[in-house]
Motif scaffolding. Sequence first.
Motif, PDB file in Angstrom:
ATOM      1  N   SER A  39       0.820  -1.214   0.000  1.00 14.03           N
ATOM      2  CA  SER A  39       0.000   0.000   0.000  1.00 14.03           C
ATOM      3  C   SER A  39       0.851   1.260   0.000  1.00 14.03           C
ATOM      4  CB  SER A  39      -0.965  -0.002   1.192  1.00 14.03           C
ATOM      5  OG  SER A  39      -1.837  -1.101   1.137  1.00 14.03           O
ATOM      6  N   ASN A  84       1.989  -6.027  -1.586  1.00 11.40           N
ATOM      7  CA  ASN A  84       0.613  -5.840  -2.051  1.00 11.40           C
ATOM      8  C   ASN A  84       0.305  -4.370  -2.307  1.00 11.40           C
ATOM      9  OD1 ASN A  84       0.004  -8.541  -1.901  1.00 11.40           O
ATOM     10  ND2 ASN A  84      -1.089  -8.420   0.035  1.00 11.40           N
ATOM     11  N   SER A  85      -0.643  -4.141  -3.214  1.00 12.21           N
ATOM     12  CA  SER A  85      -1.240  -2.816  -3.411  1.00 12.21           C
ATOM     13  C   SER A  85      -0.194  -1.748  -3.709  1.00 12.21           C
ATOM     14  CB  SER A  85      -2.074  -2.413  -2.176  1.00 12.21           C
ATOM     15  OG  SER A  85      -3.080  -3.352  -1.916  1.00 12.21           O
ATOM     16  N   GLN A 116      -0.164  -9.091  -4.471  1.00  8.12           N
ATOM     17  CA  GLN A 116      -1.543  -8.823  -4.876  1.00  8.12           C
ATOM     18  C   GLN A 116      -1.749  -7.346  -5.205  1.00  8.12           C
ATOM     19  OE1 GLN A 116      -2.831 -10.465  -1.094  1.00  8.12           O
ATOM     20  NE2 GLN A 116      -4.261 -11.793  -2.170  1.00  8.12           N
ATOM     21  N   ARG A 117      -2.750  -7.101  -6.051  1.00  8.75           N
ATOM     22  CA  ARG A 117      -3.173  -5.732  -6.383  1.00  8.75           C
ATOM     23  C   ARG A 117      -2.010  -4.889  -6.901  1.00  8.75           C
ATOM     24  NH1 ARG A 117      -5.867  -7.330  -2.012  1.00  8.75           N
ATOM     25  NH2 ARG A 117      -4.413  -6.369  -0.556  1.00  8.75           N
ATOM     26  N   ASN A 118      -1.342  -5.391  -7.931  1.00  9.54           N
ATOM     27  CA  ASN A 118      -0.325  -4.632  -8.647  1.00  9.54           C
ATOM     28  C   ASN A 118      -0.700  -4.623 -10.122  1.00  9.54           C
ATOM     29  OD1 ASN A 118       2.136  -3.667  -6.957  1.00  9.54           O
ATOM     30  ND2 ASN A 118       1.612  -5.657  -6.066  1.00  9.54           N
ATOM     31  N   LYS A 119       0.289  -4.455 -11.011  1.00 13.14           N
ATOM     32  CA  LYS A 119       0.028  -4.431 -12.446  1.00 13.14           C
ATOM     33  C   LYS A 119       0.892  -5.462 -13.165  1.00 13.14           C
ATOM     34  CE  LYS A 119      -1.410   0.420 -12.511  1.00 13.14           C
ATOM     35  NZ  LYS A 119      -1.219   1.762 -13.150  1.00 13.14           N
ATOM     36  N   GLU A 172      -5.340 -10.374  -8.298  1.00 12.48           N
ATOM     37  CA  GLU A 172      -5.675  -9.002  -8.689  1.00 12.48           C
ATOM     38  C   GLU A 172      -4.529  -8.326  -9.435  1.00 12.48           C
ATOM     39  OE1 GLU A 172      -8.155  -6.763  -5.768  1.00 12.48           O
ATOM     40  OE2 GLU A 172      -7.781  -8.503  -4.488  1.00 12.48           O
ATOM     41  N   ASN A 173      -4.018  -9.030 -10.450  1.00 14.52           N
ATOM     42  CA  ASN A 173      -3.038  -8.472 -11.377  1.00 14.52           C
ATOM     43  C   ASN A 173      -3.571  -8.638 -12.789  1.00 14.52           C
ATOM     44  OD1 ASN A 173      -0.327  -7.508 -10.096  1.00 14.52           O
ATOM     45  ND2 ASN A 173      -0.903  -9.296  -8.880  1.00 14.52           N
ATOM     46  N   ASP A 217      -8.558 -13.252  -9.781  1.00 17.45           N
ATOM     47  CA  ASP A 217      -8.705 -11.938 -10.420  1.00 17.45           C
ATOM     48  C   ASP A 217      -7.532 -11.598 -11.324  1.00 17.45           C
ATOM     49  OD1 ASP A 217     -11.240 -10.572  -9.221  1.00 17.45           O
ATOM     50  OD2 ASP A 217     -10.245 -11.499  -7.513  1.00 17.45           O
TER      51      ASP A 217
END
Length: 627
Positions: free
Chosen positions: A231, A253-254, A276-279, A299-300, A323
Motif C-alpha cells: 500500500s 501488495n497494493s 496482490q493488487r499490482n500491475k 488481482e493483477n 482476479d
Amino acid sequence: MSRPRGVAGRDPRAGFRAERTDAGASVPQGLLKAARRSGQLNLSGRGLREDGAGERGRDGDVGSALPAEASNAWKLPQCVWRINVDVPEEANQNLSFSAAERWWEQTDLTKLILSSNQLQSLTDDLRLLPALTVLDIHDNQLTSLPSAIRELENLQKLNVSHNKLQILPEEITNLRNLKGLYLQHNELTRIPEGFEQLFNLEDLDISNNRLTTVPASFSSLSSLVRLNISSNQLKSLPVEISGMKRLKHLDCNSNLLETVPPELANMESLELLYLQRNKLRFLPEFPSCRLLKELHVGENQIEILGPEHLKHLNSILVLDLRDNKLRSVPDEITLLQSLERLDLSNNDISSLPCSLGKLPLKFLALEGNPLRTIRREIINKGTQEVLKYLRSKIKDDGPNQSDSVVETAMTLPSESRVNVHAIITLKILDYSDKQTTLIPDEVFDAVKSNIITSVNFSKNQLCEIPKRIVELKEMVSDVNLSFNKLSFISLELCMLQKLTFLDLRNNFLNSLPEEMESLIRLQTINLSFNRFKILPDVLYRIPTLETILISNNQVGSVDPQKMKAMENLITLDLQNNDLLQIPPELGNCVNLRTLLLDGNPFRVPRAAILMKGTAAILEYLRDRIPT
C-alpha cells in the motif's frame, strides 16, 4: 494547586496546564506506583491532556468545540517522563514504605505504551527514559518525532503506526538495538539516509504510506526477517533487495509494480511472498526459492501460467491467482504435491486438467470462471466434490471402465435406486437430493465388500443420522449431511474415527456432542446456517481441525485462549453471527490465514480493517491486547 516538585528539565513551553496534569488527573498515582515496581506503564486510550478542555467523542475524536489555544494541550504529562527521576508523590506525603515498596529501589521503565490517545507531539524529555526497550505510540496524531529519540539506545521495539508522520528524523538510525519498527499508516514519502545502520532490525512495516522508492541500501538489513512495503506507490523494487539473506516474509501488495526483478527469485530464505493488487502481467519464476510456502499474486493482469512458473515451487502450500486473466491451467500443476490452497477465481478459465484431482487440496476456488467441463452443481458442493469429479474423469478415460460398470449395474437390479457406479468407481455412497426422511437399507446393502471413503446424504429430510453409518467407520473419511433437518448428532457419527471432512450446514443444530472429541482426524467441519449461539466447546478439543465454517448462526462469543491452542487451525469463518465484540487476544492466533468476520454487529475492527484481510485484522487485534 501547588507547583510540583522536581521541575528541572521540564519543557518551559508547557505552562501551568501541565502542572495540573501532573497532579494525577490523567495518570493515576496507582499506575505510576505499579510501573516503578514492574518497569511497565500502559496509558493506552486515556485521552491524555493538560486540562479538561475538549470532549472526547464516542469514537475517541476531539470535540469540534476545542478552543484554538488548546492545540498545544495534547501532550504527555511530565510525571510520565520523570517517573524515574522525581521523588514519588507518596514519598512526599511522608507515607511509610514496606520493604517491597521502597521507592529508591524502583525499576527503570522499560516498556511504555501510549497508544490510542490524541498526542500531537513528544518532547525531548523522552531522553529521561534511557532504559526503554519498548515504546508504543501508535494511533495518535503525531506529525514528527523528537531528535532526542536517538538517546533511547536500548530500544528494541518502536511502534509509531497510525499517526501523521511525514518524515522520520535521521536520529532514528542511531537505534542500533532495534528489532521491530512499525511505521505503517503514516504519510511518509521517503526513508532517511543511513537506515541500513539498523542492522539488528528483524521486522519492518512501512506499509500504507506514500513511498515511491525503496532505498537500495535496504540490502544491508541482513537480519531482516519480515518486510511489509504494501500500500505505497512503488513502481519497481531495487535489485539489491535480494541481498536480504534472512528475509522470510515480503509483502508488496497494493503498489504499482509491473515487474519484479529476476534477482528476487534467488532469495533462498523466502517463505511468504505477497504481490496482490499490482500491475503484473507475468508470473515470476522462482528457481532458488525452494522454501516458498505461499505465493499471492491475485488481482493483477497475468495471462499465462506455464510449466516454467510451477516447476520450482516444491514447497508451495498456498497459491493465489484470483482476479487475473488466466485462460488455462497446465497439467504440470500436479508438480505442486504440497499444495493445499489454490485460488483461481475470477479468471477466464474454461476447463481444468483432470490431473488437478490428484493434488491434496483442502481449498479450491473456481468462482467467476466460464467453466464448461464441470457442472455448476458440482462446483457448488465444494473442493472435495470437484477433486473427486476430476479424478473420476481420469478413471473414465481408462480402458474397459464403462463396460465393467454396466455389467455390475445389470447384476444388481434390486438396487437400481443406488448409484452403484459411484460406489465402485468413486468410492462414494451417494443418496443425495431424494427428499427422503430415511435412508433405505438397500443403500447400505449395496456397499457389500466395496471400499467407501465418502458418504453423501445431503438435500434430504433427515431428522437423524442413519444408525447404519457406523458400519463404515473403518473406511469413510468424508461425510456430507448438509441441507437436512438434523437437530442433534447421534453417537454413531462420533465413531467414524477416520473422518476428516464433515459437512453439516443448513440443519437445525444448536449443539454438538462431547463425544465428537473422538474424531481425532477431523480437519474440516462446516456448521454454517444452523442455530449455534456459541462456538461448540468440543471443537476446541479437536487439535487436527484446520477449517471451521460456522457462518450464518447466532454465535455471540469465542474463546481466544482455547482458539490459540488450536495450532492447526488456518480458516475460521464467523460471518453473519451475533458477535458484539472481537476479543483482542484473538490476534494471537497467528496460524490463521483466513479469518472472516463480516456481517456481525461489533463496532471494531471497522470495515476498513476487515477489507485489508486476515493479517491486518490479527495485527489490529494484537495491538489492542491490554498489558
